[in-house]
Scaffold this motif. Structure first.
Motif, mmCIF file in Angstrom:
data_model
loop_
_atom_site.group_PDB
_atom_site.id
_atom_site.type_symbol
_atom_site.label_atom_id
_atom_site.label_comp_id
_atom_site.label_asym_id
_atom_site.label_seq_id
_atom_site.Cartn_x
_atom_site.Cartn_y
_atom_site.Cartn_z
ATOM 1 N N PHE A 66 -25.432 -18.496 10.126
ATOM 2 C CA PHE A 66 -25.143 -19.743 9.411
ATOM 3 C C PHE A 66 -25.983 -19.921 8.156
ATOM 4 O O PHE A 66 -27.034 -19.303 8.012
ATOM 5 N N ASP A 67 -25.505 -20.824 7.291
ATOM 6 C CA ASP A 67 -26.217 -21.147 6.050
ATOM 7 C C ASP A 67 -26.978 -22.470 6.136
ATOM 8 O O ASP A 67 -27.865 -22.730 5.333
ATOM 9 N N ALA A 68 -26.599 -23.329 7.085
ATOM 10 C CA ALA A 68 -27.236 -24.644 7.215
ATOM 11 C C ALA A 68 -27.003 -25.182 8.621
ATOM 12 O O ALA A 68 -26.134 -24.703 9.342
ATOM 13 N N LEU A 69 -27.801 -26.205 8.988
ATOM 14 C CA LEU A 69 -27.705 -26.827 10.315
ATOM 15 C C LEU A 69 -27.589 -28.333 10.165
ATOM 16 O O LEU A 69 -28.381 -28.954 9.460
ATOM 17 N N LEU A 70 -26.600 -28.922 10.845
ATOM 18 C CA LEU A 70 -26.433 -30.374 10.904
ATOM 19 C C LEU A 70 -26.760 -30.834 12.319
ATOM 20 O O LEU A 70 -26.245 -30.282 13.291
ATOM 21 N N PRO A 159 -24.078 -42.222 3.348
ATOM 22 C CA PRO A 159 -23.693 -41.786 1.998
ATOM 23 C C PRO A 159 -24.810 -41.024 1.263
ATOM 24 O O PRO A 159 -24.550 -39.952 0.689
ATOM 25 N N ALA A 160 -26.035 -41.520 1.327
ATOM 26 C CA ALA A 160 -27.166 -40.847 0.675
ATOM 27 C C ALA A 160 -27.459 -39.521 1.380
ATOM 28 O O ALA A 160 -27.775 -38.513 0.732
ATOM 29 N N PHE A 161 -27.331 -39.515 2.701
ATOM 30 C CA PHE A 161 -27.557 -38.312 3.513
ATOM 31 C C PHE A 161 -26.578 -37.206 3.105
ATOM 32 O O PHE A 161 -26.974 -36.057 2.872
ATOM 33 N N ILE A 162 -25.310 -37.569 2.987
ATOM 34 C CA ILE A 162 -24.279 -36.601 2.598
ATOM 35 C C ILE A 162 -24.551 -36.079 1.190
ATOM 36 O O ILE A 162 -24.472 -34.872 0.940
ATOM 37 N N GLU A 163 -24.881 -36.986 0.276
ATOM 38 C CA GLU A 163 -25.115 -36.601 -1.116
ATOM 39 C C GLU A 163 -26.230 -35.546 -1.218
ATOM 40 O O GLU A 163 -26.072 -34.511 -1.867
ATOM 41 N N GLU A 164 -27.358 -35.800 -0.548
ATOM 42 C CA GLU A 164 -28.486 -34.859 -0.606
ATOM 43 C C GLU A 164 -28.162 -33.560 0.143
ATOM 44 O O GLU A 164 -28.579 -32.485 -0.268
ATOM 45 N N SER A 165 -27.436 -33.677 1.242
ATOM 46 C CA SER A 165 -27.064 -32.490 2.013
ATOM 47 C C SER A 165 -26.159 -31.581 1.175
ATOM 48 O O SER A 165 -26.354 -30.355 1.144
ATOM 49 N N LEU A 166 -25.195 -32.164 0.477
ATOM 50 C CA LEU A 166 -24.291 -31.370 -0.364
ATOM 51 C C LEU A 166 -25.052 -30.682 -1.500
ATOM 52 O O LEU A 166 -24.738 -29.543 -1.857
ATOM 53 N N LYS A 167 -26.086 -31.350 -2.025
ATOM 54 C CA LYS A 167 -26.907 -30.722 -3.082
ATOM 55 C C LYS A 167 -27.571 -29.460 -2.548
ATOM 56 O O LYS A 167 -27.690 -28.468 -3.259
ATOM 57 N N LYS A 168 -28.010 -29.487 -1.283
ATOM 58 C CA LYS A 168 -28.676 -28.329 -0.680
ATOM 59 C C LYS A 168 -27.702 -27.166 -0.451
ATOM 60 O O LYS A 168 -28.117 -26.020 -0.415
ATOM 61 N N LEU A 169 -26.427 -27.495 -0.287
ATOM 62 C CA LEU A 169 -25.432 -26.445 -0.037
ATOM 63 C C LEU A 169 -25.022 -25.790 -1.350
ATOM 64 O O LEU A 169 -24.561 -24.675 -1.379
#
Length: 169
Positions: A66-70, A159-169
């Motif tokens: 995997f590339d990331a973990l949620l 919303p903020a969580f998703i925004e920062e998570s997408l930046k990491k991807l």
């Protein structure tokens, strides 16, 4: 190219903390694989009873897949933290420097994995003391990014969580 994200969960996860990030990740072309204690099982959300099929058992996967973990919150992280494989998989992920997205009670799994020492982290108010006891600096903000760790407190922070998570991807 889309990334491959492991979502680790079991029964009583916080529905929106799984469904909303997963929807956002998939919309951006990322693949989400549901990891749990047993492949083929259905994990049920605690509020809305969202049904999520577990694709792979945590005992059959490795960080290299995997590339990331949620890690969604709810009671799921507390149930997962008693499973050695779930704990070691989580620890390996944090130590791999690949992105780890942890919301609400997800910190419980990271506390058991003993990977919060010296990190900046946030989580649900009932585990603030646990986060501090694990050696992390607790920060009361809707999203805290510290290296590969992205953490949020509760569903209103999604919303903020998703925004920062997408930046990491």
């Amino acid at each position: 190219m889309g990334k491959k994200i492991a979502a680790i969960l079991t029964d009583m996860f916080e529905d929106s903390e799984y469904t909303e990030p997963v929807k956002a990740f998939r919309e951006k072309g990322h693949e989400v694989i549901n990891i749990g204690l047993e492949a083929g099982k259905i994990a049920k959300g605690k509020k809305e009873g969202t049904e999520v099929q577990i694709d792979r058992a945590v005992s059959e996967v490795s960080v290299d897949d995997f590339d990331a973990l949620l890690i969604p919150g709810g009671f799921s992280p507390d149930k997962l933290r008693i499973d050695e494989k779930a704990v070691s998989f989580t620890a390996d992920f944090v130590n791999s420097d690949k992105p780890v997205f942890a919301i609400c009670h997800a910190g419980q799994l990271l506390i058991t994995a003993q990977v919060l020492q010296g990190r900046k982290f946030t989580g649900y108010k009932s585990i603030i003391q646990d986060i501090k006891n694990a050696g992390a600096e607790f920060i009361d903000r809707e999203v805290v990014v510290d290296g590969n760790l992205v953490s949020s407190r509760n569903p209103s922070d999604i919303p903020a969580f998703i925004e920062e998570s997408l930046k990491k991807l």
